[in-house]
Design a protein around this motif. Structure first.
Motif, short mmCIF file in Angstrom:
data_model
loop_
_atom_site.label_atom_id
_atom_site.label_comp_id
_atom_site.label_asym_id
_atom_site.label_seq_id
_atom_site.Cartn_x
_atom_site.Cartn_y
_atom_site.Cartn_z
N CYS A 136 1.30 1.18 -3.54
CA CYS A 136 1.25 -0.13 -3.23
C CYS A 136 -0.41 -0.70 -3.31
CB CYS A 136 1.46 -0.64 -1.95
SG CYS A 136 1.69 -2.45 -1.56
N CYS A 150 -1.20 -2.08 3.34
CA CYS A 150 0.10 -1.12 2.87
C CYS A 150 -0.34 0.31 2.25
CB CYS A 150 0.80 -1.85 2.25
SG CYS A 150 2.36 -0.82 1.80
N CYS A 154 6.66 -3.18 -4.13
CA CYS A 154 6.65 -2.26 -3.14
C CYS A 154 7.73 -2.22 -1.95
CB CYS A 154 5.26 -2.50 -2.34
SG CYS A 154 5.31 -1.25 -0.69
N THR A 177 -1.73 -3.33 -1.89
CA THR A 177 -2.44 -4.03 -0.86
C THR A 177 -3.11 -3.03 0.12
OG1 THR A 177 -0.56 -4.04 0.34
CG2 THR A 177 -0.67 -6.02 -0.95
N CYS A 232 6.32 -3.53 1.87
CA CYS A 232 6.03 -4.68 2.22
C CYS A 232 6.51 -5.91 1.07
CB CYS A 232 4.25 -4.57 2.52
SG CYS A 232 3.63 -4.51 0.77
#
Ligand SMILES: [Zn+2]
Length: 340
Positions: free
Chosen positions: A80, A85, A57, A82, A60
């Motif tokens: 992404c 994010c 990504c 996470t 991040c």
């Protein structure tokens, strides 16, 4: 890729595997020729391959993003993984080419750019993009070139500064009655209105070493030289400058030796009266010749070829000049840099 195309590609692959040495040479040449005509396609395909492998990504830095469908240009999108994010991206996000369109025309454009054609000339050449797009593409690629700025210098280092007149060339305020500066607009090729150094002059610092490294920075003022050179000089180097205190301090702080180079000021009148005998350049003699030559080249590009550039774009043009210095400066190299 449709299954028919996939099948044809399989056939092609087995044909290449069965080819004779002579045929392979022909195929190699053909592939190189097609690749040189379609630099952008190839560069984008490479970029896609790398992005797909890592799926990192750009927002991040987390790897392993999910595939997230395709955008309207049939480019793979990623999302992404996470939870903080969750942002989506494509292969160009985070590069100077993000959101740039018509990649099939980049290769043609770049061939004009590396021939140093003006925006007007490139538009007239019939690539099929308008003046504004050509201008934006120029600055996208220049921005990529400007990222290559040597961070650490070593060996024999020459450092000096030069000045450019602060410029707001092309600012719409001039014609809309909201001038960006409290002065009249300057017709082209006019210099500063004040003599000598003043706020009208933008200092540019150049430091280069004998390994080919070039570091350049546009400074807010001359007082910023020391900070700009901080951490860029390897201990044990030799720094040559005109002896301005900031260079001496920067050299001493880095544990390098400083040599003051006295440049004789020869006025044309003095030359007439008593011609200075030209000495053969002694090998290994320290001077500021390379940094002066570099400044001459930047001036020729910015003030000569471009007839002045707006100060906000000056960094991009400095990057262009540094890119031109490098060997193998091609449209492909510029594109690879932009997509790196
Ligand atoms: Zn992310």
């Amino acid at each position: 890729m449709s299954s028919l195309e996939a099948r044809r590609l399989k056939h092609l692959e087995s044909a290449i595997r069965a080819a004779s040495g002579e045929q392979i040479v022909t195929i190699e040449r053909l592939v190189a020729e097609v690749a040189s005509l379609r630099v952008a396609d190839v560069a984008l395909a490479r970029r896609t391959e790398v992005t797909r492998a890592e799926r990192r990504c750009p927002h991040c830095g987390t790897a392993g993003a999910h595939l997230h469908g395709q955008d309207k240009n049939n480019r793979q999108r990623f999302r992404c993984r996470t939870s903080e994010c969750r942002r989506s991206f494509n292969i160009l996000t985070g590069t100077p080419m993000a959101r740039a369109r018509k990649p099939e025309k980049w290769g043609h454009y770049l061939s004009h750019m590396t021939d140093h054609h003006s925006v007007r000339k490139i538009t007239a050449a019939g690539i099929g993009v308008n003046h504004t797009t050509v201008w934006r593409w120029r600055h996208r690629f220049l921005k990529a070139a400007a990222q290559d700025n040597t961070a650490i210098l070593s060996g024999v280092i020459e450092a000096d500064e030069t000045f450019f007149v602060r410029s707001c060339k092309g600012h719409r305020g001039w014609v809309k009655g909201r001038p960006p500066e409290t002065r009249a607009a300057r017709p082209r090729a006019w210099g500063a209105t004040k003599r000598g150094l003043s706020g009208e002059q933008v200092p540019v610092l150049t430091a280069l070493d004998n390994a080919g490294g070039v570091y350049e920075a546009i400074l807010p003022s001359l007082a910023a030289i020391k900070v700009a050179l901080d951490g860029r000089i390897t201990a044990g180097s030799v720094v040559c400058s005109d002896g301005t205190a900031a260079y001496v301090t920067a050299a001493v702080k880095a544990g390098a030796e400083h040599r003051r180079v006295v440049v004789p000021t020869i006025t044309p009148v003095a030359v007439k009266v008593a011609p200075v005998p030209t000495k053969r350049r002694q090998k290994g003699r320290l001077g500021l010749g390379r940094v002066n030559a570099q400044h001459g080249q930047i001036k020729a590009l910015v003030n000569g070829r471009c007839r002045g550039v707006a100060t906000r774009y000056l960094g991009n043009y400095l990057g262009w000049q540094r890119a031109m210095l490098r060997t193998g400066f091609t449209g492909k190299a510029l594109l690879d840099r932009a997509l790196a």
